[in-house]
Design an enzyme around this catalytic site. Structure first.
Site, short mmCIF file in Angstrom:
data_model
loop_
_atom_site.label_atom_id
_atom_site.label_comp_id
_atom_site.label_asym_id
_atom_site.label_seq_id
_atom_site.Cartn_x
_atom_site.Cartn_y
_atom_site.Cartn_z
N LYS A 207 -6.93 5.22 -1.24
CA LYS A 207 -8.19 5.89 -0.97
C LYS A 207 -8.58 5.78 0.49
CE LYS A 207 -9.81 6.27 -5.67
NZ LYS A 207 -10.61 5.76 -6.77
N ARG A 238 -5.33 0.56 -10.94
CA ARG A 238 -4.81 1.92 -11.13
C ARG A 238 -4.18 2.35 -9.81
NH1 ARG A 238 -6.54 7.02 -9.98
NH2 ARG A 238 -6.14 8.65 -11.50
#
Ligand code: PMM
Length: 251
Positions: A207, A238
């Site tokens: 991210k 994840r």
């Protein structure tokens, strides 16, 4: 700490070809991640990146249901990344065992009752609104206590709709209506979130807050964060890069 491998079945995730080609590649990628040590494969057909447009329920289901069926037939544990009750239902019927709802039940009024009836595991993530405008909602006095308060509201609704407490996993929604400072502060104070007493999933992989221009440049930082979460009582991470994160998760 479990490792969930990300399988985004969206046209931009697998270059070239039509839907059928994408799906064959998606299945192969899911099998490869399971072989690399992923405990769960998270299959999604709708991008939730900041600014992303929504796809229709039909399109979402056409992308992911055949992939889920195929992976489930190989005894791979699957979660479905969807905020739609109808997609959740079809996915569980096709062999998924977890519903991963990034909207934490806020996007579809049918979600909680549907999950309660399906009696499957449910990942409830902190969410303030759809990807299109979520960045404009990244304002907090204290990100940790506000996320906990907002998640607790959804949690109470989920339980009163009939979802069993032991089926629920919580996720703070790293990068969702949160800027880089919010994400880092949350990770630094993650013990306040785990203190709620539920299993916690963290989705930090590649991210923007990790720095670097392109998602691929963020793998090293992703693995570092995974390593930093070991011994913090986290249920799972994840991630895109399964091999390196499995190694970090077991370090
Ligand atoms: N992040 C994305 C998608 N689904 N699900 C959960 N539970 N937690 C997350 O942080 C999360 C998610 C967006 O990331 P991607 O576009 O790299 O899949």
């Amino acid at each position: 700490m479990l490792v969930m491998g990300i399988l985004n079945v969206t046209p931009d995730s697998f270059a070239d070809g039509g839907l059928h080609f994408d799906q064959a590649q998606a299945v192969a990628h899911g099998i490869a991640m399971a072989k690399d040590g992923a405990d769960i494969i998270d299959v999604g057909g709708e991008s939730t990146r900041p600014g992303a447009d929504r796809v229709s329920a039909e399109e979402e289901q056409a992308r992911i249901i055949p992939v889920i069926r195929e992976l489930a037939s190989r005894a791979i544990v699957i979660s479905v990344d969807t905020m739609r009750a109808s997609t959740a239902k079809f996915a569980i019927e096709a062999g998924a065992t977890f519903v991963n709802d990034v909207s934490g039940g806020a996007a579809d009024p049918e979600m909680f009752s549907t999950v309660a009836a399906l009696d499957c595991r449910y990942i409830l993530m902190h969410w303030r609104g759809h990807s299109k405008d979520m960045n404009s909602k990244a304002f907090y006095n204290d990100v940790v206590s506000e996320v906990i308060d907002e998640v607790s509201v959804q949690l109470r609704k989920a339980i009163s709709a009939g979802i069993k407490r032991e089926k629920i996993i919580l996720d703070p929604g790293i990068g969702f209506a949160k800027d880089a400072d919010h994400n880092w502060e949350f990770l630094n104070r993650i013990d306040e979130f785990t203190a709620l007493g539920y299993p916690v999933l963290i989705g930090h992989s590649r991210k923007r807050f990790l720095g670097g221009d392109k998602p691929e440049d963020r793998e090293e930082a992703t693995v570092e964060v995974t390593r930093s979460l070991v011994d913090k009582g986290i249920w799972g991470v994840r991630v895109h890069g399964v091999k390196a994160n499995v190694k970090a998760a077991h370090s």
